[in-house]
Design a protein around this motif. Structure first.
Motif, mmCIF file in Angstrom:
data_model
loop_
_atom_site.group_PDB
_atom_site.id
_atom_site.type_symbol
_atom_site.label_atom_id
_atom_site.label_comp_id
_atom_site.label_asym_id
_atom_site.label_seq_id
_atom_site.Cartn_x
_atom_site.Cartn_y
_atom_site.Cartn_z
ATOM 1 N N VAL A 40 0.856 -1.175 0.000
ATOM 2 C CA VAL A 40 0.000 0.000 0.000
ATOM 3 C C VAL A 40 0.896 1.230 0.000
ATOM 4 N N VAL A 41 0.359 2.372 -0.363
ATOM 5 C CA VAL A 41 1.128 3.616 -0.433
ATOM 6 C C VAL A 41 0.878 4.416 0.846
ATOM 7 N N PRO A 42 1.849 4.426 1.780
ATOM 8 C CA PRO A 42 1.660 5.173 3.016
ATOM 9 C C PRO A 42 2.028 6.654 2.887
ATOM 10 N N SER A 43 2.855 6.987 1.882
ATOM 11 C CA SER A 43 3.292 8.368 1.700
ATOM 12 C C SER A 43 3.640 8.596 0.235
ATOM 13 N N LYS A 44 3.341 9.780 -0.248
ATOM 14 C CA LYS A 44 3.684 10.119 -1.632
ATOM 15 C C LYS A 44 4.970 10.936 -1.694
ATOM 16 N N LYS A 45 5.670 10.970 -0.575
ATOM 17 C CA LYS A 45 6.953 11.671 -0.485
ATOM 18 C C LYS A 45 7.946 10.770 0.227
ATOM 19 N N PRO A 46 9.243 10.958 -0.042
ATOM 20 C CA PRO A 46 10.255 10.168 0.664
ATOM 21 C C PRO A 46 10.468 10.681 2.088
ATOM 22 N N PHE A 47 11.142 9.864 2.887
ATOM 23 C CA PHE A 47 11.458 10.215 4.276
ATOM 24 C C PHE A 47 12.945 10.546 4.378
ATOM 25 N N LYS A 48 13.265 11.714 4.903
ATOM 26 C CA LYS A 48 14.660 12.095 5.132
ATOM 27 C C LYS A 48 15.094 11.460 6.446
ATOM 28 N N VAL A 49 16.143 10.638 6.382
ATOM 29 C CA VAL A 49 16.563 9.859 7.549
ATOM 30 C C VAL A 49 18.076 9.947 7.727
ATOM 31 N N ASP A 50 18.513 10.115 8.964
ATOM 32 C CA ASP A 50 19.933 10.056 9.306
ATOM 33 C C ASP A 50 20.246 8.625 9.707
ATOM 34 N N LEU A 51 21.114 7.963 8.941
ATOM 35 C CA LEU A 51 21.490 6.575 9.218
ATOM 36 C C LEU A 51 22.844 6.523 9.903
ATOM 37 N N VAL A 52 23.003 5.564 10.807
ATOM 38 C CA VAL A 52 24.244 5.387 11.558
ATOM 39 C C VAL A 52 25.006 4.193 10.983
ATOM 40 N N ALA A 53 26.287 4.390 10.739
ATOM 41 C CA ALA A 53 27.128 3.329 10.178
ATOM 42 C C ALA A 53 27.106 2.089 11.068
ATOM 43 N N GLY A 54 26.977 0.926 10.450
ATOM 44 C CA GLY A 54 27.021 -0.342 11.178
ATOM 45 C C GLY A 54 25.714 -0.745 11.843
ATOM 46 N N LYS A 55 24.733 0.140 11.893
ATOM 47 C CA LYS A 55 23.442 -0.183 12.504
ATOM 48 C C LYS A 55 22.561 -0.891 11.484
ATOM 49 N N GLN A 115 5.436 9.578 -10.437
ATOM 50 C CA GLN A 115 4.720 8.970 -11.563
ATOM 51 C C GLN A 115 3.212 8.975 -11.299
ATOM 52 N N ASP A 116 2.452 8.976 -12.384
ATOM 53 C CA ASP A 116 0.989 9.093 -12.299
ATOM 54 C C ASP A 116 0.339 8.031 -11.418
ATOM 55 N N PHE A 117 0.828 6.797 -11.468
ATOM 56 C CA PHE A 117 0.168 5.747 -10.694
ATOM 57 C C PHE A 117 0.307 5.955 -9.190
ATOM 58 N N ILE A 118 1.337 6.667 -8.758
ATOM 59 C CA ILE A 118 1.480 7.001 -7.336
ATOM 60 C C ILE A 118 0.735 8.304 -7.037
ATOM 61 N N VAL A 119 0.871 9.305 -7.893
ATOM 62 C CA VAL A 119 0.206 10.590 -7.687
ATOM 63 C C VAL A 119 -1.304 10.393 -7.558
ATOM 64 N N SER A 120 -1.868 9.480 -8.355
ATOM 65 C CA SER A 120 -3.310 9.260 -8.326
ATOM 66 C C SER A 120 -3.743 8.179 -7.322
ATOM 67 N N ALA A 121 -2.790 7.548 -6.666
ATOM 68 C CA ALA A 121 -3.109 6.479 -5.707
ATOM 69 C C ALA A 121 -3.744 7.054 -4.441
ATOM 70 N N THR A 122 -4.562 6.239 -3.805
ATOM 71 C CA THR A 122 -5.148 6.598 -2.521
ATOM 72 C C THR A 122 -4.139 6.279 -1.428
ATOM 73 N N LEU A 123 -3.898 7.223 -0.545
ATOM 74 C CA LEU A 123 -2.978 6.982 0.570
ATOM 75 C C LEU A 123 -3.601 5.979 1.540
ATOM 76 N N HIS A 124 -2.765 5.097 2.035
ATOM 77 C CA HIS A 124 -3.220 4.113 3.018
ATOM 78 C C HIS A 124 -3.372 4.809 4.362
ATOM 79 N N GLU A 125 -4.549 4.690 4.943
ATOM 80 C CA GLU A 125 -4.811 5.262 6.260
ATOM 81 C C GLU A 125 -4.426 4.259 7.323
ATOM 82 N N GLN A 126 -3.601 4.667 8.257
ATOM 83 C CA GLN A 126 -3.215 3.793 9.356
ATOM 84 C C GLN A 126 -4.388 3.638 10.310
ATOM 85 N N THR A 127 -4.642 2.405 10.729
ATOM 86 C CA THR A 127 -5.696 2.168 11.724
ATOM 87 C C THR A 127 -5.023 1.878 13.040
#
Length: 129
Positions: A40-55, A115-127
């Motif tokens: 399912v599509v939870p977000s139409k944008k990426p997540f900016k994340v700080d990753l730690v080496a070796g984790k 892309q169109d298939f994501i832009v037009s997709a319904t966002l998945h609502e968390q329950t």
């Protein structure tokens, strides 16, 4: 029963074949699929994340996690057949992890969310239960 007719050395041979498996297959109403479920599509944008080496990180592939973009085990009940993508960065780095779950370079965003298939997709609502 089916009759099979073959020609062998200019002589016709008639054979009767039994196919007991046809009855069993026709009676079965179970449909099996080897394809995993679609995320399912939870977000139409990426997540900016700080990753730690070796984790070790587990990126959610199903889209059902309440801990996006990371896995919380929701796939076990909501998307059986999908598993998280586990990875370990070699150095400390800030990255954009895919939020739409359709990247061709998982877990990293590659712009697929535009892309169109994501832009037009319904966002998945968390329950929350």
């Amino acid at each position: 029963m089916n009759t099979l007719v073959t020609k062998l050395d200019h002589k016709w041979i008639h054979l009767t074949l039994r196919q007991p498996w046809i009855t069993a297959v026709a009676a079965s109403k179970v449909q099996l699929s080897t394809l995993p479920p679609e995320p399912v599509v939870p977000s139409k944008k990426p997540f900016k994340v700080d990753l730690v080496a070796g984790k070790r990180y587990s990126w959610c592939t199903c889209g059902h996690s309440k801990n996006q973009p990371f896995c919380n085990g929701a796939h076990k009940t909501k998307a059986q057949g999908l598993s998280p993508l586990r990875f370990v960065p070699e150095k400390d780095v800030t990255v954009w992890l895919c939020g739409c779950k359709y990247s061709n370079n998982p877990p990293y965003c590659d712009g697929t969310h535009k892309q169109d298939f994501i832009v037009s997709a319904t966002l998945h609502e968390q329950t929350y239960s």
